[in-house]
Design an enzyme around this catalytic site. Sequence first.
Site, short mmCIF file in Angstrom:
data_model
loop_
_atom_site.label_atom_id
_atom_site.label_comp_id
_atom_site.label_asym_id
_atom_site.label_seq_id
_atom_site.Cartn_x
_atom_site.Cartn_y
_atom_site.Cartn_z
N ASP A 198 -17.83 31.56 7.49
CA ASP A 198 -17.49 30.93 6.21
C ASP A 198 -17.54 31.88 5.02
OD1 ASP A 198 -17.29 28.57 7.67
OD2 ASP A 198 -19.38 28.05 7.32
N LYS B 146 -12.79 34.23 5.19
CA LYS B 146 -11.83 35.00 6.00
C LYS B 146 -10.44 34.41 5.94
CE LYS B 146 -14.29 34.04 9.55
NZ LYS B 146 -15.43 33.41 8.88
N GLY C 29 -13.42 26.95 10.82
CA GLY C 29 -12.78 26.14 9.79
C GLY C 29 -12.43 27.05 8.65
N HIS C 30 -11.14 27.27 8.45
CA HIS C 30 -10.70 28.22 7.43
C HIS C 30 -9.94 27.45 6.34
CE1 HIS C 30 -10.78 31.53 10.78
NE2 HIS C 30 -11.97 31.08 10.47
N GLN D 131 -15.64 33.00 12.83
CA GLN D 131 -17.12 33.17 12.77
C GLN D 131 -17.49 34.46 12.03
OE1 GLN D 131 -15.81 32.14 16.25
NE2 GLN D 131 -15.87 30.22 15.19
P1 GDP Z 1 -13.87 31.08 6.47
O1 GDP Z 1 -14.35 30.24 7.60
O2 GDP Z 1 -14.45 32.45 6.47
O3 GDP Z 1 -12.37 31.12 6.36
O4 GDP Z 1 -14.41 30.39 5.14
P2 GDP Z 1 -14.35 28.82 4.79
O5 GDP Z 1 -12.96 28.47 4.43
O6 GDP Z 1 -15.02 28.01 5.84
O7 GDP Z 1 -15.32 28.78 3.54
C1 GDP Z 1 -15.07 29.49 2.38
C2 GDP Z 1 -14.94 28.53 1.20
O8 GDP Z 1 -14.91 29.24 0.00
C3 GDP Z 1 -13.65 27.71 1.21
O9 GDP Z 1 -13.91 26.46 0.63
C4 GDP Z 1 -12.72 28.54 0.34
O10 GDP Z 1 -11.70 27.77 -0.26
C5 GDP Z 1 -13.67 29.05 -0.68
N1 GDP Z 1 -13.39 30.36 -1.27
C6 GDP Z 1 -12.91 31.50 -0.69
N2 GDP Z 1 -12.95 32.52 -1.55
C7 GDP Z 1 -13.46 32.04 -2.71
C8 GDP Z 1 -13.79 32.62 -3.97
O11 GDP Z 1 -13.64 33.81 -4.21
N3 GDP Z 1 -14.34 31.79 -4.90
C9 GDP Z 1 -14.56 30.47 -4.68
N4 GDP Z 1 -15.08 29.73 -5.64
N5 GDP Z 1 -14.26 29.89 -3.49
C10 GDP Z 1 -13.73 30.66 -2.53
P1 IMO Z 2 -15.69 30.16 10.65
O1 IMO Z 2 -14.57 30.80 11.40
C1 IMO Z 2 -19.86 28.98 10.38
C2 IMO Z 2 -21.97 28.17 14.14
C3 IMO Z 2 -22.40 26.73 14.37
C4 IMO Z 2 -23.67 26.97 15.17
C5 IMO Z 2 -23.28 28.15 16.05
C6 IMO Z 2 -22.78 27.78 17.44
O2 IMO Z 2 -15.28 28.97 9.88
O3 IMO Z 2 -16.46 31.13 9.86
P2 IMO Z 2 -20.52 26.73 18.35
O4 IMO Z 2 -19.86 25.42 18.03
O5 IMO Z 2 -19.68 27.90 18.06
O6 IMO Z 2 -21.09 26.76 19.73
O7 IMO Z 2 -21.80 26.77 17.34
O8 IMO Z 2 -22.24 28.84 15.36
N1 IMO Z 2 -20.52 28.35 13.85
C7 IMO Z 2 -20.03 28.60 12.64
N2 IMO Z 2 -20.64 28.68 11.44
N3 IMO Z 2 -18.54 29.24 10.48
C8 IMO Z 2 -17.92 29.20 11.67
O9 IMO Z 2 -16.62 29.56 11.82
C9 IMO Z 2 -18.66 28.84 12.82
N4 IMO Z 2 -18.36 28.69 14.13
C10 IMO Z 2 -19.51 28.41 14.75
O10 IMO Z 2 -22.67 26.08 13.15
O11 IMO Z 2 -24.70 27.40 14.34
MG MG Z 3 -15.28 28.42 7.91
#
Ligand code: GDP
Ligand code: IMO
Ligand code: MG
Length: 432
Positions: free
Chosen positions: A18, A21, A45-46, A227
């Site tokens: 999170d 990416k 979850g992106h 991840q």
């Molecule tokens: P990922 O799994 O690495 O793709 O990240 P996620 O999408 O799960 O979580 C990142 C969160 O931060 C999402 O809600 C994005 O929309 C948000 N986000 C990404 N870059 C920025 C930033 O520079 N500033 C803010 N405020 N939000 C951001």
């Molecule tokens: P993105 O791509 C954050 C965490 C789960 C748990 C552990 C194992 O959005 O960054 P799993 O279901 O993979 O067996 O869970 O890994 N986890 C993540 N945490 N972002 C993710 O993906 C994750 N994918 C798995 O919360 O702690």
């Molecule tokens: Mg994510």
Amino acid sequence: MNNEKYNSLSVVGTQWGDEGKGKITNYLSLKADMVVRHQGGNNAGHSISIDGKKYSLHLIPSGIFNPSVKNVMANGMVIDPLALVKELEILESQGIKDYQLFISDRAHVLMPYHIRLDGMYEELKGFRKIGTTKKGIGPAYVDKFSRDGIRFADLLDDELFQNLLKDNLLIKNKIFEAFGKEKFCFEEVYEKIISAREKIKKFITDTSLIVHEALENGDKVLFEGAQGVLLCIDHGTYPFVTSSSPTSSSIPVNVGIPLNSISKTLGVVKSYSTRVGKGAFPTEFENKISKKIREIGNEFGTTTGRPRRIGWFDANLVRHAARVSGLTDISVTLLDVLSGIDKLKICKSYLLNGKEIKYLPAGETDFNNLKPIYINLPGWKEDITNVKSFDELPKNAKKYLLKIEELTGVKVSQFSIGPDRNQTIDINQLFK
Ligand code: GDP
Ligand code: IMO
Ligand code: MG
């Protein structure tokens, strides 16, 4: 490592996932010919914001919005066909209909029984509950490595698929029965998977050939990690990790391409730390400031909706990620979220049994007992969501980025100041 032979860039998460990416890969995909997801499944979850419109991707690569980009789901992934069909339908309802998608015939099919097993193990485990996403990821990789898995190539061979499914249910149903859980009916599972197969079979192919050809053509290839390195099965905070390796070094195997395929590796680094699920978190804190960060940074899981745990930036963890994943550059995200915090902290090393250490101990008990050693930095008050360059940042925000660079030993080539694609500052113009 800076490899000049190919024009490729790998984007990896450097913390516990999170880090943003999806946003960064999507931004870079504007310049790319191909985006390749190489591991994990819909545990990812992106979130992506394009001109104010929000999208959530779990399985599909973040280049899907650009019709000229080839999007590849490589052999290292475990793919739930039902979840994939749903994700494609949601995208279609959002107007994303014109895209190029390729699914590896060597990728493993995540089956409905994997999801039930994941939930069951979590329920039955004692102190080692992982807090998984319950998407079936662990059990799907277990089947891959115990050679009980079903690959997309097998799905296209109907007789083989039926036999593999029957064999799997023979064993899995005995496990479910032993634990008093409902058993799976062959016909029901078969019908569900076949109906999904009909919708996606046109995408199934040998993706190793496609990626290899793109690299040889000099196309710009972006590898999208899911991840983060601390969730890596080998180099993460075991056992509280996922079941694949999100490092750049896993890409050649996970895609079927040569060792020198990665020109550069961009580590995506959140400007503080977050974690979902269980496991120790040395810089975690819970107070007014963490609540504010959670609220402004919208720190709730994209996949499960769980509130994310919040901590200060941990340079030790990112240094570890930089080493095991060979980062050449970093992109610091969510910097805007720190605006308005008077005093910021960065963890520079740990105290373990009275001694200062600058690495990540493998022992679970040692990891649980780490005491962070912090440095304090002054914050900034200004809203930075509209800045257009490094020079426009307030003095203390510049200092914060430079401190990250110094402590991690990797140059900050990008920073991000909001969720929207255009809120990205590409200092070193990566991926020309
Ligand atoms: P990922 O799994 O690495 O793709 O990240 P996620 O999408 O799960 O979580 C990142 C969160 O931060 C999402 O809600 C994005 O929309 C948000 N986000 C990404 N870059 C920025 C930033 O520079 N500033 C803010 N405020 N939000 C951001
Ligand atoms: P993105 O791509 C954050 C965490 C789960 C748990 C552990 C194992 O959005 O960054 P799993 O279901 O993979 O067996 O869970 O890994 N986890 C993540 N945490 N972002 C993710 O993906 C994750 N994918 C798995 O919360 O702690
Ligand atoms: Mg994510």
